[in-house]
Design an enzyme around this catalytic site. Structure first.
Site, PDB file in Angstrom:
ATOM      1  N   ASP A 278      -0.293  43.887-127.476  1.00  0.00           N
ATOM      2  CA  ASP A 278       0.301  44.216-126.500  1.00  0.00           C
ATOM      3  C   ASP A 278       1.649  43.077-126.060  1.00  0.00           C
ATOM      4  O   ASP A 278       1.628  41.829-126.386  1.00  0.00           O
ATOM      5  CB  ASP A 278      -0.498  44.234-125.148  1.00  0.00           C
ATOM      6  CG  ASP A 278      -1.547  44.988-125.214  1.00  0.00           C
ATOM      7  OD1 ASP A 278      -1.541  46.111-125.931  1.00  0.00           O
ATOM      8  OD2 ASP A 278      -2.659  45.048-124.415  1.00  0.00           O
ATOM      9  N   VAL A 279       2.510  43.442-125.626  1.00  0.00           N
ATOM     10  CA  VAL A 279       3.864  42.660-125.227  1.00  0.00           C
ATOM     11  C   VAL A 279       3.491  41.563-124.388  1.00  0.00           C
ATOM     12  O   VAL A 279       3.808  40.302-124.778  1.00  0.00           O
ATOM     13  CB  VAL A 279       5.061  43.757-124.568  1.00  0.00           C
ATOM     14  CG1 VAL A 279       6.179  42.573-124.316  1.00  0.00           C
ATOM     15  CG2 VAL A 279       5.380  44.690-125.233  1.00  0.00           C
TER      16      VAL A 279
END
Length: 200
Positions: A58-59
């Site tokens: 995930d970012v």
């Protein structure tokens, strides 16, 4: 050049590269900003070589990210991930949502798409399993080790919340503890034994 420092290298051989992805930098282009800088683009600029993303983080998640240095290695790694022959360990700072939240366990809850890019626990979704244990507690916080068996999007975040341990800072699925300024999730350990790869 972007001016953004390249992620540190944790492991490297002729076929693979494991880097320490910083929180906030996407692995692949985002739908709403396809031209944004990504881990892959940054590394390709710095290293002057083509790289292949083997999995995603995930970012907001930091930590171990595997990239292949050629197409054959990418195919081999993809097969290993699909066959669940990759060992992944995450460290998370969480808060206790319930007084009776167990200190260790296994979450078997399918995951499916939700709204606006979110995911949700869904009995009609894809099977997903995560093992976890509390390493230590300090006040309202707990440091948790999570080992996802499968690799669904947002899996660790959703499964820890389901177990009664939402991330201390996760605006989408957990809390918003003001002591933290980023997602409290780190991909701490990655190993592919068949390729002799291990990174912390």
């Amino acid at each position: 050049m972007s001016g953004v420092p390249a992620p540190g290298v944790l492991y490297e051989d002729a076929s693979f590269l494991v880097v320490d992805k910083p929180a906030g930098l996407p692995v692949i282009p985002l739908r709403h900003d396809p031209g944004a800088l990504t881990v892959r683009r940054l590394l390709e600029q710095v290293r002057a070589e083509r790289l292949f993303v083997c999995h995603r983080l995930d970012v907001g998640t930091s930590g171990c990210l595997l990239l292949a240095r050629n197409e054959a290695a990418h195919r081999a790694a993809s097969t290993a991930f699909a066959a669940r022959r990759v060992e992944k360990t995450y460290l998370a700072v969480c808060e206790a949502a319930r007084a009776d939240a167990p200190s260790a366990g296994r979450v078997d809850r399918p995951i499916g798409p939700g709204r606006r890019g979110a995911m949700r626990l869904d009995s009609r979704g894809r099977p997903a399993t995560t093992r976890y244990r509390v390493l230590r507690r300090e006040g309202s916080l707990a440091w948790i080790e999570a080992r996802p068996v499968s690799g669904r999007r947002h899996q660790v975040r959703l499964h820890l919340r389901a177990a009664g341990w939402p991330l201390a800072y996760d605006p989408r699925y957990g809390g918003q503890d003001p002591r933290f300024a980023r997602l409290t999730l780190h991909a701490w350990h990655l190993a592919l034994p068949e390729f002799g790869i291990e990174a912390l």
